[in-house]
Design a protein around this motif. Structure first.
Motif, PDB file in Angstrom:
ATOM      1  N   ALA A 117      -1.105  -7.189  -2.759  1.00 39.04           N
ATOM      2  CA  ALA A 117      -1.316  -7.624  -1.373  1.00 39.04           C
ATOM      3  C   ALA A 117      -1.988  -6.518  -0.559  1.00 39.04           C
ATOM      4  N   ALA A 118      -1.533  -5.268  -0.759  1.00 37.78           N
ATOM      5  CA  ALA A 118      -2.129  -4.135  -0.046  1.00 37.78           C
ATOM      6  C   ALA A 118      -3.572  -3.912  -0.476  1.00 37.78           C
ATOM      7  N   LEU A 119      -3.850  -4.017  -1.784  1.00 35.09           N
ATOM      8  CA  LEU A 119      -5.219  -3.825  -2.273  1.00 35.09           C
ATOM      9  C   LEU A 119      -6.153  -4.912  -1.732  1.00 35.09           C
ATOM     10  N   ARG A 143      -3.510  -3.199   8.568  1.00 36.16           N
ATOM     11  CA  ARG A 143      -2.543  -4.089   7.929  1.00 36.16           C
ATOM     12  C   ARG A 143      -2.247  -3.634   6.499  1.00 36.16           C
ATOM     13  N   ALA A 144      -3.276  -3.118   5.818  1.00 34.36           N
ATOM     14  CA  ALA A 144      -3.086  -2.650   4.442  1.00 34.36           C
ATOM     15  C   ALA A 144      -2.102  -1.481   4.386  1.00 34.36           C
ATOM     16  N   THR A 145      -2.167  -0.574   5.377  1.00 32.66           N
ATOM     17  CA  THR A 145      -1.267   0.585   5.368  1.00 32.66           C
ATOM     18  C   THR A 145       0.196   0.179   5.457  1.00 32.66           C
ATOM     19  N   THR A 146       0.469  -1.014   5.992  1.00 32.05           N
ATOM     20  CA  THR A 146       1.864  -1.473   6.107  1.00 32.05           C
ATOM     21  C   THR A 146       2.342  -2.195   4.861  1.00 32.05           C
ATOM     22  N   LEU A 147       1.429  -2.473   3.911  1.00 30.57           N
ATOM     23  CA  LEU A 147       1.791  -3.280   2.749  1.00 30.57           C
ATOM     24  C   LEU A 147       1.984  -2.466   1.480  1.00 30.57           C
ATOM     25  N   PHE A 148       1.496  -1.213   1.459  1.00 34.43           N
ATOM     26  CA  PHE A 148       1.652  -0.411   0.241  1.00 34.43           C
ATOM     27  C   PHE A 148       3.133  -0.091   0.024  1.00 34.43           C
ATOM     28  N   VAL A 359      -5.202  -3.032  17.614  1.00 31.29           N
ATOM     29  CA  VAL A 359      -4.098  -2.206  17.107  1.00 31.29           C
ATOM     30  C   VAL A 359      -2.786  -2.567  17.797  1.00 31.29           C
ATOM     31  N   GLU A 360      -2.854  -2.737  19.135  1.00 30.17           N
ATOM     32  CA  GLU A 360      -1.641  -3.080  19.865  1.00 30.17           C
ATOM     33  C   GLU A 360      -1.126  -4.458  19.453  1.00 30.17           C
ATOM     34  N   LEU A 361      -2.049  -5.390  19.245  1.00 27.52           N
ATOM     35  CA  LEU A 361      -1.646  -6.719  18.796  1.00 27.52           C
ATOM     36  C   LEU A 361      -0.971  -6.642  17.431  1.00 27.52           C
ATOM     37  N   HIS A 362      -1.539  -5.833  16.550  1.00 26.38           N
ATOM     38  CA  HIS A 362      -0.954  -5.658  15.218  1.00 26.38           C
ATOM     39  C   HIS A 362       0.428  -5.020  15.319  1.00 26.38           C
TER      40      HIS A 362
END
Length: 541
Positions: A117-119, A143-148, A359-362
């Motif tokens: 998912a992160a990749l 978003r990827a940084t939060t999935l690793f 970024v704030e929305l994320h």
């Protein structure tokens, strides 16, 4: 119907054959995808060839044109889309479509931490970066940084590096510094001098914009001392050091030394270097040479900043070399370029505002998701604890109710015995004593230590043995009084022996609880029978 029944075995055989062929094909596809995934790190070109064998239509002369995903299962198709994007990116093929990484991200999801998912999110960000959709790229990479699942993963570090470059390109220097600093502290970066070199260089570039000259100078000198630095990054660091020495430190000699180290590496027509050399010659009172270098820099450079500073230099030098009639033209060109820079700067500010909004929305989405998760955990915990508490209270209430009923039963048995003694009806006494003994046993069974009689006697602790004996004496105290009154000189230990015998305890259990030997208990039984009436001894033995 008879004809249909005749062909049913053949139809079943055909269905089984088709199923086995499909199963074999699925297994072959999955094995090929696994092989491509294993080759991806060591030989991405070989991995790409394996993927081409699965989908020949993907081998297009136009890089990354609309590839058709073959008739795979959804899982295999998603993995193929991810690996295809990864292979193209690793083979330096520019990504021009987001269809494949979007297909992968839709399947692998964005809610749970997982490597694939992160990749998928990471390569979606890379695709957007290649397509110059920087806002979407930043959103995907964040978003990827939060999935690793593991921050020591090299792709997590790569994700931070790509984010830093995007921030730096949009002049979001604070965000770029924070991101590059996180990248610099990763294990992937610290374990490779080449990665350290790139981190130091880009952090030094950000430090220039932040007006931290000493930090920038020290970082570029770290690049200079790094033996693993490539020629390109080393010479680029020389150029940055030359600019720092001339513009910030006003050290012309050292700036010239760094320019000499660069030599002709970037070619004689590099506009930025020509503009810097022209500034140095102008400072050395050589206006003719500086004038020619400014003009050459304008001709050889498409960078708007280099052209703007060169026209500014030309406007200042023109009166000194008797070309004052050109001064107005140089000034107009300088102002036009400066207005363009200002306009671009305003657009970059707008982009920065949009970036911050993304970024704030994320961040808000992550906070909302975290709050929902904690709320569900809290609700489940409260329900679970409440259920346990209610169960415990109900069980305890039921146990207490049974204990009260047993006490009431024993009280009634005592009343019946007293009434029989007053009425002097000895024929009924044995049955009444039996009823009273059963009531005492029922009361004992409601105590917490009754279950200890089921355990081996040697496994009981001293505290457990003491509690068990206290509950036995308390539960059977009424019948013990009756036995003592009707017997001749019986003692407390002998009374306890009678109760244990009634509870069907083994000789080993009784010996352990009474702290004596089994042989002495056998002799004690004979003496006890001699002391109490036969009708009473029959209750216990």
């Amino acid at each position: 119907m008879k004809h249909l029944r005749r062909y049913l075995p053949l139809l079943a055989l055909l269905l089984m054959l088709a199923g086995s062929i499909t199963s074999c094909r699925d297994t072959g596809v999955r094995d090929a995808l696994v092989r491509a995934e294993a080759l991806m790190e060591s030989d991405p070109h070989a991995a790409r060839a394996v993927l081409d064998s699965l989908n020949p239509q993907s081998s297009s002369p136009i890089p990354n044109s609309s590839f058709l995903i073959p008739n795979f299962t959804k899982r295999d198709a998603a993995l193929y889309a991810l690996l295809r994007t990864q292979a193209d990116y690793k083979c330096n093929i520019r990504l021009t479509s987001d269809s494949l990484p979007l297909f992968a991200t839709n399947y692998f999801g964005t809610r749970r931490k997982a490597q694939r998912a992160a990749l998928a999110q990471y390569y979606l960000g890379c695709a957007y970066s290649d397509m110059h959709r920087d806002l979407d790229a930043i959103d995907a990479l964040l978003r990827a940084t939060t999935l690793f699942p593991d921050t020591t993963n090299k792709y997590f570090a790569n994700c931070l590096f790509e984010l830093g470059l995007l921030y730096s390109n949009h002049h979001m220097q604070d965000n770029a510094w924070t991101t590059f600093n996180r990248y610099r502290r990763t294990e992937v970066c610290n374990s490779d001098s080449v990665n350290i070199c790139y981190a130091d260089y880009y952090m030094g570039s950000v430090a220039i914009y932040q007006e931290d000259i000493e930090l920038s100078d020290s970082l570029f000198r770290c690049v200079e001392c790094n033996v693993k630095a490539s020629d390109y990054i080393r010479n680029t660091a020389y150029f940055q050091l030359a600019k720092l020495c001339f513009y910030k430190k006003h050290d012309m000699e050292e700036a010239i030394q760094y320019l000499q180290k660069i030599g002709d590496y970037f070619g004689e027509g590099n506009g930025a270097i020509l503009s810097l050399k022209a500034d140095i010659l102008s400072e050395q009172q050589q206006p003719e040479k500086a004038f020619e270098l400014y003009k050459k820099a304008i001709r050889n450079s498409s960078d708007i900043y280099t052209q703007c500073s060169s026209y500014e230099g030309l406007a200042g030098l023109a009166p000194l070399i008797n070309k004052g009639d050109s001064t107005r033209y140089f000034i107009e060109q300088y102002k036009a370029l400066l207005d363009t820079i200002v306009t671009r700067s305003q657009k970059e500010k707008i982009a920065e505002i949009k970036d911050k909004h993304v970024v704030e929305l994320h961040d808000r989405q992550l906070e909302a998701r975290h709050f929902r998760f904690l709320s569900w955990v809290g609700i489940v915990t409260v329900v679970f604890v409440s259920g346990i508490a209610m169960t415990f209270l109900l069980v305890d209430r039921k146990r207490k109710k049974r204990y009260i009923l047993a006490q009431e039963e024993l009280r009634q048995a005592n009343v019946d015995v007293l009434r029989a003694q007053v009425d002097e009806k000895p024929a009924d006494m044995e049955a009444l004593y039996r009823k009273k003994l059963d009531a005492c046993q029922n009361l004992f069974c409601r105590t917490s230590s009754a279950r200890l009689l089921m355990l081996p006697p040697t496994s009981l602790t001293a505290h457990q043995r003491l509690t068990l004996m206290d509950d036995i004496n308390h539960s059977f105290v009424d019948i013990m009084i009756d036995v003592r009154n009707s017997s001749n000189g019986i003692n407390n230990q002998e009374l306890t022996y009678c109760i244990l015998s009634f509870l069907k305890c083994s000789t080993a259990q009784m010996a352990e609880l009474l702290n004596t030997t089994e042989s002495s208990l056998r002799k004690r039984k004979v003496r006890i029978k001699e002391k109490m009436p036969e009708s009473m001894s029959s209750l216990f033995f």
